[in-house]
Design a protein around this motif. Structure first.
Motif, PDB file in Angstrom:
ATOM      1  N   LEU A 266       0.832  -1.202   0.000  1.00 62.70           N
ATOM      2  CA  LEU A 266       0.000   0.000   0.000  1.00 62.70           C
ATOM      3  C   LEU A 266       0.867   1.253   0.000  1.00 62.70           C
ATOM      4  CD1 LEU A 266      -2.874  -0.833   2.538  1.00 62.70           C
ATOM      5  CD2 LEU A 266      -2.839  -1.098   0.061  1.00 62.70           C
ATOM      6  N   GLU A 267       1.921   1.254   0.841  1.00 60.15           N
ATOM      7  CA  GLU A 267       2.809   2.417   0.883  1.00 60.15           C
ATOM      8  C   GLU A 267       3.505   2.634  -0.454  1.00 60.15           C
ATOM      9  OE1 GLU A 267       5.338   5.570   1.754  1.00 60.15           O
ATOM     10  OE2 GLU A 267       3.346   4.952   2.425  1.00 60.15           O
ATOM     11  N   HIS A 272       4.554   6.036  -4.834  1.00 63.79           N
ATOM     12  CA  HIS A 272       5.032   6.055  -6.218  1.00 63.79           C
ATOM     13  C   HIS A 272       3.942   6.257  -7.259  1.00 63.79           C
ATOM     14  CE1 HIS A 272       8.959   4.964  -4.723  1.00 63.79           C
ATOM     15  NE2 HIS A 272       8.475   3.867  -4.146  1.00 63.79           N
ATOM     16  N   GLU A 273       2.665   6.162  -6.841  1.00 63.69           N
ATOM     17  CA  GLU A 273       1.586   6.336  -7.809  1.00 63.69           C
ATOM     18  C   GLU A 273       0.578   7.404  -7.393  1.00 63.69           C
ATOM     19  OE1 GLU A 273      -0.118   2.730  -9.507  1.00 63.69           O
ATOM     20  OE2 GLU A 273       1.470   1.529  -8.578  1.00 63.69           O
ATOM     21  N   THR A 281       4.226  15.470  -9.337  1.00 65.67           N
ATOM     22  CA  THR A 281       5.653  15.166  -9.316  1.00 65.67           C
ATOM     23  C   THR A 281       5.914  14.107  -8.261  1.00 65.67           C
ATOM     24  OG1 THR A 281       7.875  16.119  -9.054  1.00 65.67           O
ATOM     25  CG2 THR A 281       6.169  16.949  -7.596  1.00 65.67           C
ATOM     26  N   HIS A 282       7.080  13.447  -8.360  1.00 61.13           N
ATOM     27  CA  HIS A 282       7.497  12.482  -7.349  1.00 61.13           C
ATOM     28  C   HIS A 282       8.134  13.221  -6.168  1.00 61.13           C
ATOM     29  CE1 HIS A 282       6.835   8.681  -9.582  1.00 61.13           C
ATOM     30  NE2 HIS A 282       7.038   9.436 -10.646  1.00 61.13           N
ATOM     31  N   GLN A 286      12.249  13.115   2.569  1.00 61.27           N
ATOM     32  CA  GLN A 286      11.850  14.206   3.456  1.00 61.27           C
ATOM     33  C   GLN A 286      10.455  14.710   3.117  1.00 61.27           C
ATOM     34  OE1 GLN A 286      14.632  17.584   3.868  1.00 61.27           O
ATOM     35  NE2 GLN A 286      12.859  18.943   3.820  1.00 61.27           N
ATOM     36  N   GLN A 287      10.171  14.853   1.848  1.00 63.72           N
ATOM     37  CA  GLN A 287       8.839  15.305   1.436  1.00 63.72           C
ATOM     38  C   GLN A 287       7.775  14.278   1.784  1.00 63.72           C
ATOM     39  OE1 GLN A 287       9.955  15.900  -2.676  1.00 63.72           O
ATOM     40  NE2 GLN A 287       9.911  18.142  -2.478  1.00 63.72           N
ATOM     41  N   ARG A 288       8.111  12.990   1.689  1.00 65.05           N
ATOM     42  CA  ARG A 288       7.134  11.949   2.046  1.00 65.05           C
ATOM     43  C   ARG A 288       6.788  12.036   3.532  1.00 65.05           C
ATOM     44  NH1 ARG A 288       3.298   9.958   3.031  1.00 65.05           N
ATOM     45  NH2 ARG A 288       2.627   7.778   2.917  1.00 65.05           N
TER      46      ARG A 288
END
Length: 634
Positions: A266-267, A272-273, A281-282, A286-288
């Protein structure tokens, strides 16, 4: 029902956890798992009943209610004392048995109605835990058989008809042969692997993992469908995930231990999707972590299910500990005990909420220290009260709360300082163009449009709050006769106007004057100024320009309304909204928290849409062909 919840809980008994017990379902799961893990326990029996609610013996239930719960009997009798007509299309059915599904009192009546059955079968040396019609027991194989036969025989008179084909006996491997032999004539399924239990799972670790992986596979398919929707409607996809989908695995995480790693598929889809279709954008690590924070802390509430699993289970065990201990003990079940348990569970839930908040704050500090100064500035602006309210609003198109794909992506880029890949490099004014210039440039009239949107939305809110005679752009009276008494810094222009004027917000019959200013807090000249100081400075400027004139010439009050392009509000603006919300609560009977949330959302979407127009709108006058010399007979 709510006022007599404690009475129903006492009547239903300690083993019935569906009578409004806070955390009752999770407590039943944990208690049964604990009992199954104990050395003396040989198996767990999960009962299923046929059409349980509709089959409840209504007359017997009402009789038991009159004996053991007289305070509720009149209420139950008024609802169920005589047959009720059920309308199905053009047909009318007479409801004479059971507890009507959908009726707010049905669960209370059902729990009271089968309480004598639970008391009757308690004599066997087994541990039992019920949740409505789901009867569960743990003990030795022979004792479970006696308990099963007792429920099967005596349950019929209460309207509880055991369904052997859907009832399951879960045993430890060493007792499997004995269980098969003893239960061979009952029709009960015997297994040594495991089974689904109240939405969770009980049994071997192998079965548990298989069960969770099957659930994860189904949720992964739902996530992929959401990703597909997000490619064209990212706002709808985001709202569905944060309001619906992520809560589907929350219950399982609270009731099944050691399953965090099983949520990695799930993560992977989320990171990634889903996130790329939401942000355009991906993201890096840190952003996650930032996106996993609640929106009030500058994130998006996109939890990492791998990380939340262990926390959720630990918190559930902690919160339900008083209930589990009570179930496993010989403690009596009276009003004092029920009140104590309810208070204890509530206090533990509050402790867990505080612990979750503390954990988020710790993550926030770590992320904050890793950011550059501009990132920290964005985080400060995004965590202001009301700045993130657009993310928690339902995307209802009729209210103007649904954003298009480009609008949603642009809003995300503004929120997190992401790159705008297709922004014009030169502005129509001749200067180099970037986000901050586009939001500050006066050419094209977009700064005025932002101001007018907030002015009109605020005027509408004040009018709905009962402020009389609300009008906009009112011309102030000439102040020539007061020129000598007014400070020299006062705006004395004859064409000076006030954005909003009304009567009676602060005091009855008092004229109230409001002037709006929208500031772009990320302008180069403001970057070193904390948002609160920035708003206070602009409030003082407005007061210097207008307050004395309004007080002396107009005889009214003056309030500066300062708002940032990121949704932050000055103190004076916030006080005005709180007063308006209180007036709406009094006048229209609405709840203050909901009123305040709605007001913030309305203003936030007004500033958000006008801010997005500043980025994408045309700043060059368009020459349109005139129809003056057009021949319509060509």
């Amino acid at each position: 029902m709510r006022s007599q919840k404690q009475e129903i809980q006492v009547t239903a008994g300690k083993f019935q956890l569906a009578a409004g017990t806070n955390g009752g379902c999770e407590a039943a799961i944990h208690a049964l798992n604990d009992k199954f893990s104990s050395p003396e326990c040989q198996g767990v029996l999960l009962l299923d009943a046929r059409n349980a609610f509709n089959s409840l013996n209504r007359k017997l239930a009402l009789y038991h209610s009159s004996v053991v719960c007289p305070i509720m009997n009149t209420f139950f009798t008024n609802l169920y004392g005589s047959p009720r007509d059920l309308y199905t299309g053009g047909n009318i059915l007479s409801s004479e048995e059971g507890a009507t599904q959908g009726c707010p009192s049905s669960m209370g009546l059902y729990c009271v109605g089968i309480a004598p059955l639970i008391d009757l079968v308690e004599q066997h040396d087994t541990f039992q835990a019920w949740f409505a019609d789901d009867g569960n027991a743990a003990g030795t194989i022979s004792n479970l058989l006696d308990w099963y036969e007792d429920v099967y025989i005596n349950g019929a008179s209460f309207g509880y008809h055991v369904n052997p084909g859907k009832s399951i006996l879960i045993v430890k491997p060493e007792y499997y042969d004995e269980a098969i032999n003893l239960f061979k004539d009952t029709g009960v399924t015997v297994t040594k692997r495991g089974a689904r239990h109240l939405g969770a799972v009980i049994g071997s670790e192998e079965f548990r993992n298989e069960y969770i992986m099957d659930l994860v596979a189904g949720w992964a398919d739902s996530l992929k469908n959401l990703v597909s929707i997000g490619r064209t409607h990212p706002h709808l996809a985001y709202s569905n995930f944060t309001r619906n989908l992520k809560f589907k695995w929350g219950y399982v995480q609270r009731t099944v231990p050691d399953i965090g790693t099983l949520f990695k598929p799930l993560e992977d889809i989320i990171r990634h999707e889903l996130i790329p279709v939401l942000l355009g954008t991906h993201v890096n690590d840190q952003q996650r972590c930032l996106l996993a924070l609640p929106v009030r802390m500058g994130g998006l509430g996109l939890d990492n299910p791998v990380e939340t699993a262990n926390h959720a289970y630990t918190h559930s065990r902690f919160c339900t500990e008083p209930l589990v201990n009570h179930l496993l003990s010989e403690e009596i079940h009276d009003h004092a005990v029920v009140a104590r348990l309810d208070k204890a569970v509530s206090e533990k839930i509050t402790e867990c909420e505080l612990a979750t908040k503390t954990r988020h704050q710790a993550n926030f500090k770590i992320i904050h220290t890793m950011m550059d100064s501009y990132g920290q500035r964005l985080l400060a602006l995004n965590t202001e009260p009301g700045a993130s309210s657009w993310l928690t609003a339902r995307p209802i198109d009729s209210l103007g709360y649904e954003l298009t794909k480009q609008e949603f992506h642009d809003a995300m880029r503004l929120r997190f300082g992401l790159h705008f890949p297709d922004l014009n490099l030169r502005c129509a004014c001749g200067k180099d163009n970037d986000v901050n210039h586009a939001l500050s440039c006066a050419k094209g009239g977009y700064t005025i449009m932002r101001h007018d949107k907030i002015r009109d939305a605020t005027a509408e809110i004040l009018s709905y709050a009962g402020v009389k005679g609300v009008e906009t752009e009112r011309l102030l009276q000439p102040c020539d006769d007061f020129a000598e008494r007014l400070p020299h810094w006062t705006n004395q222009d004859r064409d000076a106007r006030m954005d909003i004027v009304g009567t009676g917000l602060w005091q009855p019959e008092q004229l109230n004057f409001f002037d709006v200013r929208v500031v772009h807090a990320n302008s180069a000249s403001y970057l070193s100024t904390p948002p609160t100081s920035l708003y206070r400075d602009h409030e003082q400027r407005k007061k210097r320009s207008y307050m004395r004139r309004v007080q002396m010439v107009e005889g009214g009050s003056f309030t500066p309304l300062i708002m940032s392009t990121t949704g932050g509000l000055g103190d004076e603006f916030m006080k005005t909204l709180k007063k308006a919300a209180s007036r709406i609560e009094e006048k229209h009977g609405e709840r203050y928290p909901e009123v305040m949330a709605t007001i913030k959302q309305k203003l936030r979407f007004s500033i958000l849409r006008s801010t997005l127009r500043s980025l994408r709108g045309c700043r060059v006058p368009i020459k349109t062909p005139t129809l003056d010399n057009f021949d319509f007979n060509l």
